[in-house]
Design a protein around this motif. Sequence first.
Motif, mmCIF file in Angstrom:
data_model
loop_
_atom_site.group_PDB
_atom_site.id
_atom_site.type_symbol
_atom_site.label_atom_id
_atom_site.label_comp_id
_atom_site.label_asym_id
_atom_site.label_seq_id
_atom_site.Cartn_x
_atom_site.Cartn_y
_atom_site.Cartn_z
ATOM 1 N N LYS A 145 -5.911 3.679 -3.046
ATOM 2 C CA LYS A 145 -5.948 3.536 -1.675
ATOM 3 C C LYS A 145 -5.085 4.784 -1.219
ATOM 4 O O LYS A 145 -4.371 4.526 -1.274
ATOM 5 N N PHE A 147 -3.835 5.608 2.716
ATOM 6 C CA PHE A 147 -4.042 4.675 3.611
ATOM 7 C C PHE A 147 -2.966 5.790 4.786
ATOM 8 O O PHE A 147 -3.181 6.932 4.749
ATOM 9 N N TYR A 162 -7.604 1.329 5.099
ATOM 10 C CA TYR A 162 -7.494 2.457 4.637
ATOM 11 C C TYR A 162 -8.667 3.572 4.418
ATOM 12 O O TYR A 162 -9.740 3.237 5.382
#
Length: 414
Positions: A145, A147, A162
């Motif tokens: 992910k 972020f 995210y």
Amino acid sequence: MPLSTGSSGINAEYGGVSPTSQFVVSSSSSDMVRRVVLSSLLLALALCEPTVYLREDFADGDAWSSRWVQSEHDGKTFGKLDLSAGEFFHDAEKDVGLKTMENARFYAVSTEFSTPVESTEGKTLVAQFSVKHEQKIDCGGGYLKLFPSTLDQKQMHGESPYNIMFGPDICGPSARRVHVIFNYRGKNLLLKKEIRCKDDELTHLYTLIVRADNTYEVRIDNKKEQSGKLEEDWDFLEPKEIADPEATQPEDWDDNPFLDDPEDTKPEDWDQAETIPDPEAKKPDDWDDDMDGEWEAPVINNPDFKGEWRPKQIDNPKYQGEWEPPMIPNPNYFEDDKLYLQKDIKFVGIDIWQVKAGTIFDNILITDDEDFARQVAKETFEVSAAGEKEKKEAKDEVERKKEGEREKRVCPHS
């Protein structure tokens, strides 16, 4: 009259400029041109140089733990991660990655970009990393992910907002897909196309390319697996038109495609009983009407029974089709020609759940240059993958021989 050797004569011969001054001016101009050309080349090289927001290959040993932050979010039991090249590899040092070590655990670690993404306007964004499911995974994530700067790394968890989620996810034999999820205006949008991920025990490289022309490409093992337009393959935008919610079907609207034939009539012999007494049944000889009551033959299905009569159907000449409400402009629609745009990315994280541990993450690269990413893949993944496959095949061959020997010991005459 002889030519004058004075300055005025020389100036006259050379158009008012002496040969010496001509040389000085010419030499000075050449130097200036060279400096301009050199500056232009340096500027062009600088513009062509890829921006590497993050590159992580875990090549510096235990120093990785000073860069990656373990989440301490309450209510979760997080698994341990450690460096490993796995059971089979090409190079014991270069193939080291971050490995999940404990079964039935959440994993939540993140690291900060060396160069945060402030804006990708007019640029490409590339996210690339390798995953190795050496444990024959049957349920667990292998994705990353990206972020924003608002992430609290020590409180990272599954609901942390995210920008992008990308990579393989496996849950059972049928759900084996590559996720590509964009957060757009607070909503997580899933890719509408299916991309099947690799599910063997070898290392595989996953690459996401998001371009400034609002197109994308997903590559697996440095080969294109899927591509298209962002607007078509995700539900970023509302439809331009919607069905009028206030419209109602007119009372005289005929939506019956067929109707009863008014000239059709029921045959005179149509009505028959559904069941009839069995004509072949006979009253038993020992039947006593006084004791057993009046004898009645058992009933059977009537072979002449035709059911309820209905007139045959004919095409309805007044049929207008299925009524649909008229379309009107969608008041929530807006245009966005920069669906690709990301304005704030500062961290990359591993935020997954795994039933069976053993996944190795490596060669994480976030950049703005897809050619550079492909070159990195050739220099790292493709070299390691070829050697790793050879080692895996050799290991499997040894295991097959051992299994054959075991079978011979159990069944010596087979």
